[in-house]
Design a protein around this motif. Structure first.
Motif, PDB file in Angstrom:
ATOM      1  N   LEU A  89       0.722  -1.329   0.373  1.00 34.66           N
ATOM      2  CA  LEU A  89       0.234   0.260   0.134  1.00 34.66           C
ATOM      3  C   LEU A  89       0.825   1.359   0.308  1.00 34.66           C
ATOM      4  O   LEU A  89       0.513   2.413  -0.452  1.00 34.66           O
ATOM      5  N   ALA A  90       1.830   1.638   0.455  1.00 29.07           N
ATOM      6  CA  ALA A  90       2.589   2.578   0.182  1.00 29.07           C
ATOM      7  C   ALA A  90       3.372   2.638  -0.403  1.00 29.07           C
ATOM      8  O   ALA A  90       3.926   4.053  -0.736  1.00 29.07           O
ATOM      9  N   GLN A  91       4.228   2.334  -0.448  1.00 26.91           N
ATOM     10  CA  GLN A  91       4.959   1.832  -2.146  1.00 26.91           C
ATOM     11  C   GLN A  91       3.965   1.935  -3.318  1.00 26.91           C
ATOM     12  O   GLN A  91       4.039   3.158  -4.210  1.00 26.91           O
ATOM     13  N   SER A  92       3.095   1.499  -3.722  1.00 26.66           N
ATOM     14  CA  SER A  92       1.975   1.896  -4.622  1.00 26.66           C
ATOM     15  C   SER A  92       1.270   2.820  -4.075  1.00 26.66           C
ATOM     16  O   SER A  92       0.771   4.350  -5.765  1.00 26.66           O
ATOM     17  N   GLY A  93       0.942   3.630  -2.968  1.00 27.39           N
ATOM     18  CA  GLY A  93      -0.254   4.549  -2.486  1.00 27.39           C
ATOM     19  C   GLY A  93       0.685   6.150  -3.174  1.00 27.39           C
ATOM     20  O   GLY A  93       0.726   6.310  -3.209  1.00 27.39           O
ATOM     21  N   GLY A  94       2.485   5.762  -2.547  1.00 30.70           N
ATOM     22  CA  GLY A  94       3.273   6.983  -2.365  1.00 30.70           C
ATOM     23  C   GLY A  94       2.989   7.471  -4.446  1.00 30.70           C
ATOM     24  O   GLY A  94       3.410   8.431  -3.968  1.00 30.70           O
ATOM     25  N   PHE A  95       2.859   6.720  -4.976  1.00 35.28           N
ATOM     26  CA  PHE A  95       2.880   7.264  -6.215  1.00 35.28           C
ATOM     27  C   PHE A  95       2.014   7.978  -6.355  1.00 35.28           C
ATOM     28  O   PHE A  95       2.458   9.120  -7.413  1.00 35.28           O
ATOM     29  N   PHE A  96       0.778   7.804  -5.683  1.00 34.84           N
ATOM     30  CA  PHE A  96      -0.353   8.329  -6.775  1.00 34.84           C
ATOM     31  C   PHE A  96      -0.332   9.004  -6.087  1.00 34.84           C
ATOM     32  O   PHE A  96      -1.117  10.730  -5.435  1.00 34.84           O
ATOM     33  N   LEU A  97       0.292   9.555  -4.165  1.00 30.23           N
ATOM     34  CA  LEU A  97       0.289  10.699  -3.821  1.00 30.23           C
ATOM     35  C   LEU A  97       0.832  11.408  -4.308  1.00 30.23           C
ATOM     36  O   LEU A  97       0.398  12.913  -4.064  1.00 30.23           O
ATOM     37  N   HIS A  98       2.278  11.035  -4.960  1.00 29.47           N
ATOM     38  CA  HIS A  98       3.243  12.071  -5.263  1.00 29.47           C
ATOM     39  C   HIS A  98       1.809  12.476  -6.564  1.00 29.47           C
ATOM     40  O   HIS A  98       2.164  13.658  -6.966  1.00 29.47           O
ATOM     41  N   LEU A  99       1.574  11.931  -7.098  1.00 26.93           N
ATOM     42  CA  LEU A  99       0.793  12.596  -8.273  1.00 26.93           C
ATOM     43  C   LEU A  99      -0.309  13.258  -7.936  1.00 26.93           C
ATOM     44  O   LEU A  99      -0.200  14.283  -8.445  1.00 26.93           O
ATOM     45  N   ALA A 100      -0.801  12.959  -7.022  1.00 25.91           N
ATOM     46  CA  ALA A 100      -1.734  14.864  -6.248  1.00 25.91           C
ATOM     47  C   ALA A 100      -0.738  16.134  -5.872  1.00 25.91           C
ATOM     48  O   ALA A 100      -1.345  16.840  -6.060  1.00 25.91           O
ATOM     49  N   VAL A 101      -0.428  15.666  -5.531  1.00 21.74           N
ATOM     50  CA  VAL A 101       0.891  16.854  -4.290  1.00 21.74           C
ATOM     51  C   VAL A 101       2.124  17.655  -4.815  1.00 21.74           C
ATOM     52  O   VAL A 101       2.775  18.129  -3.955  1.00 21.74           O
ATOM     53  N   GLY A 102       2.930  16.109  -4.789  1.00 22.07           N
ATOM     54  CA  GLY A 102       4.132  16.720  -6.144  1.00 22.07           C
ATOM     55  C   GLY A 102       4.872  17.342  -7.434  1.00 22.07           C
ATOM     56  O   GLY A 102       3.413  17.376  -8.136  1.00 22.07           O
ATOM     57  N   GLU A 103       5.572  17.062  -7.437  1.00 23.12           N
ATOM     58  CA  GLU A 103       6.304  18.519  -8.635  1.00 23.12           C
ATOM     59  C   GLU A 103       6.551  17.813  -9.241  1.00 23.12           C
ATOM     60  O   GLU A 103       8.049  16.606  -8.813  1.00 23.12           O
TER      61      GLU A 103
ATOM     62  N   MET B 211       8.898  10.253  -0.272  1.00 23.93           N
ATOM     63  CA  MET B 211       8.707   9.240   0.717  1.00 23.93           C
ATOM     64  C   MET B 211       7.777   8.836   0.919  1.00 23.93           C
ATOM     65  O   MET B 211       8.440   6.951   1.756  1.00 23.93           O
ATOM     66  N   LEU B 212       7.097   7.901   1.122  1.00 20.48           N
ATOM     67  CA  LEU B 212       6.007   6.861   0.957  1.00 20.48           C
ATOM     68  C   LEU B 212       6.345   5.900   0.242  1.00 20.48           C
ATOM     69  O   LEU B 212       6.115   4.626   0.853  1.00 20.48           O
TER      70      LEU B 212
ATOM     71  N   ARG C   8       9.137   5.313  -0.923  1.00 21.00           N
ATOM     72  CA  ARG C   8      10.858   4.694  -0.392  1.00 21.00           C
ATOM     73  C   ARG C   8      10.812   3.966   1.328  1.00 21.00           C
ATOM     74  O   ARG C   8      10.834   2.934   1.060  1.00 21.00           O
ATOM     75  N   ALA C   9       9.523   4.792   1.858  1.00 21.57           N
ATOM     76  CA  ALA C   9       9.375   3.409   3.449  1.00 21.57           C
ATOM     77  C   ALA C   9       8.593   2.234   2.481  1.00 21.57           C
ATOM     78  O   ALA C   9       8.390   1.604   3.729  1.00 21.57           O
ATOM     79  N   GLY C  10       7.688   1.991   1.805  1.00 20.48           N
ATOM     80  CA  GLY C  10       7.058   0.811   1.232  1.00 20.48           C
ATOM     81  C   GLY C  10       7.794  -0.185   0.870  1.00 20.48           C
ATOM     82  O   GLY C  10       8.819  -1.083   1.012  1.00 20.48           O
ATOM     83  N   GLY C  11       8.965   0.381   0.207  1.00 18.96           N
ATOM     84  CA  GLY C  11      10.143  -0.264  -0.237  1.00 18.96           C
ATOM     85  C   GLY C  11      10.727  -0.880   0.820  1.00 18.96           C
ATOM     86  O   GLY C  11      10.856  -2.020   0.798  1.00 18.96           O
ATOM     87  N   LEU C  12      10.913  -0.263   2.073  1.00 13.71           N
ATOM     88  CA  LEU C  12      11.891  -0.935   2.805  1.00 13.71           C
ATOM     89  C   LEU C  12      10.998  -1.985   4.302  1.00 13.71           C
ATOM     90  O   LEU C  12      11.288  -2.876   4.571  1.00 13.71           O
ATOM     91  N   LEU C  13       9.692  -1.127   3.528  1.00  9.08           N
ATOM     92  CA  LEU C  13       8.758  -2.237   4.478  1.00  9.08           C
ATOM     93  C   LEU C  13       8.589  -3.752   3.612  1.00  9.08           C
ATOM     94  O   LEU C  13       8.659  -4.691   4.198  1.00  9.08           O
ATOM     95  N   LEU C  14       8.403  -3.290   2.684  1.00 11.87           N
ATOM     96  CA  LEU C  14       8.417  -4.495   1.370  1.00 11.87           C
ATOM     97  C   LEU C  14      10.064  -5.721   2.018  1.00 11.87           C
ATOM     98  O   LEU C  14       9.807  -6.436   2.135  1.00 11.87           O
ATOM     99  N   ALA C  15      11.501  -4.933   1.848  1.00 11.61           N
ATOM    100  CA  ALA C  15      11.983  -5.815   2.112  1.00 11.61           C
ATOM    101  C   ALA C  15      12.430  -5.922   3.450  1.00 11.61           C
ATOM    102  O   ALA C  15      12.731  -7.359   3.420  1.00 11.61           O
TER     103      ALA C  15
END
Length: 134
Positions: free
Chosen positions: A87-101, A110-111, A113-120
């Protein structure tokens, strides 16, 4: 209930949201491409693809989890860490889509990357359990 019976149900049900996302992405690409823009389309595709692939990985993971010989509590923890990572890894892409530049970090990156750490962490937990149980 056992974690290896409940967690796969959650993963399979989550795949339905990935299917809906694929439908939404196709609609954006064919009708509203200009509204989405290249930057957002790239992150939409990345979030969608990561969600699908990682949920399929989770189904394989959950098949192997009982072979690690963990207690139910540790199976819940390992499976929960894995699904949180998905959820964190894929959700981070969607969050960046919404708020990122473009070309800038955001809470979404950041989310991710945190997802990648949780998966690892989840994969290491399973590998250690399988190595000890072999």
């Amino acid at each position: 209930m056992e974690p290896t019976k409940v967690l796969p149900i959650i993963a399979i049900a989550s795949l339905v949201t990935v299917e809906f996302g694929g439908h939404a992405l196709l609609r954006f690409i064919t009708t509203d491409r200009d509204k989405l823009g290249e930057f957002r389309e790239r992150f939409f595709r990345a979030g969608h693809a990561h969600a699908g692939v990682l949920l399929l990985l989770s189904l394989v993971y959950l098949l192997y989890l009982p072979r690690a010989g963990f207690s139910d509590g540790l199976e819940w923890l390992a499976g929960g860490v894995l699904l949180a990572g998905v959820l964190a890894q894929s959700g981070g892409f969607f969050l960046h889509l919404a708020v990122g530049e473009q070309s800038a970090r955001s809470s979404g990156t950041m989310l991710t990357r945190a997802g990648g750490l949780l998966l690892a962490a989840a994969l290491i937990i399973l590998a250690v359990g399988l190595a000890g149980g072999a």
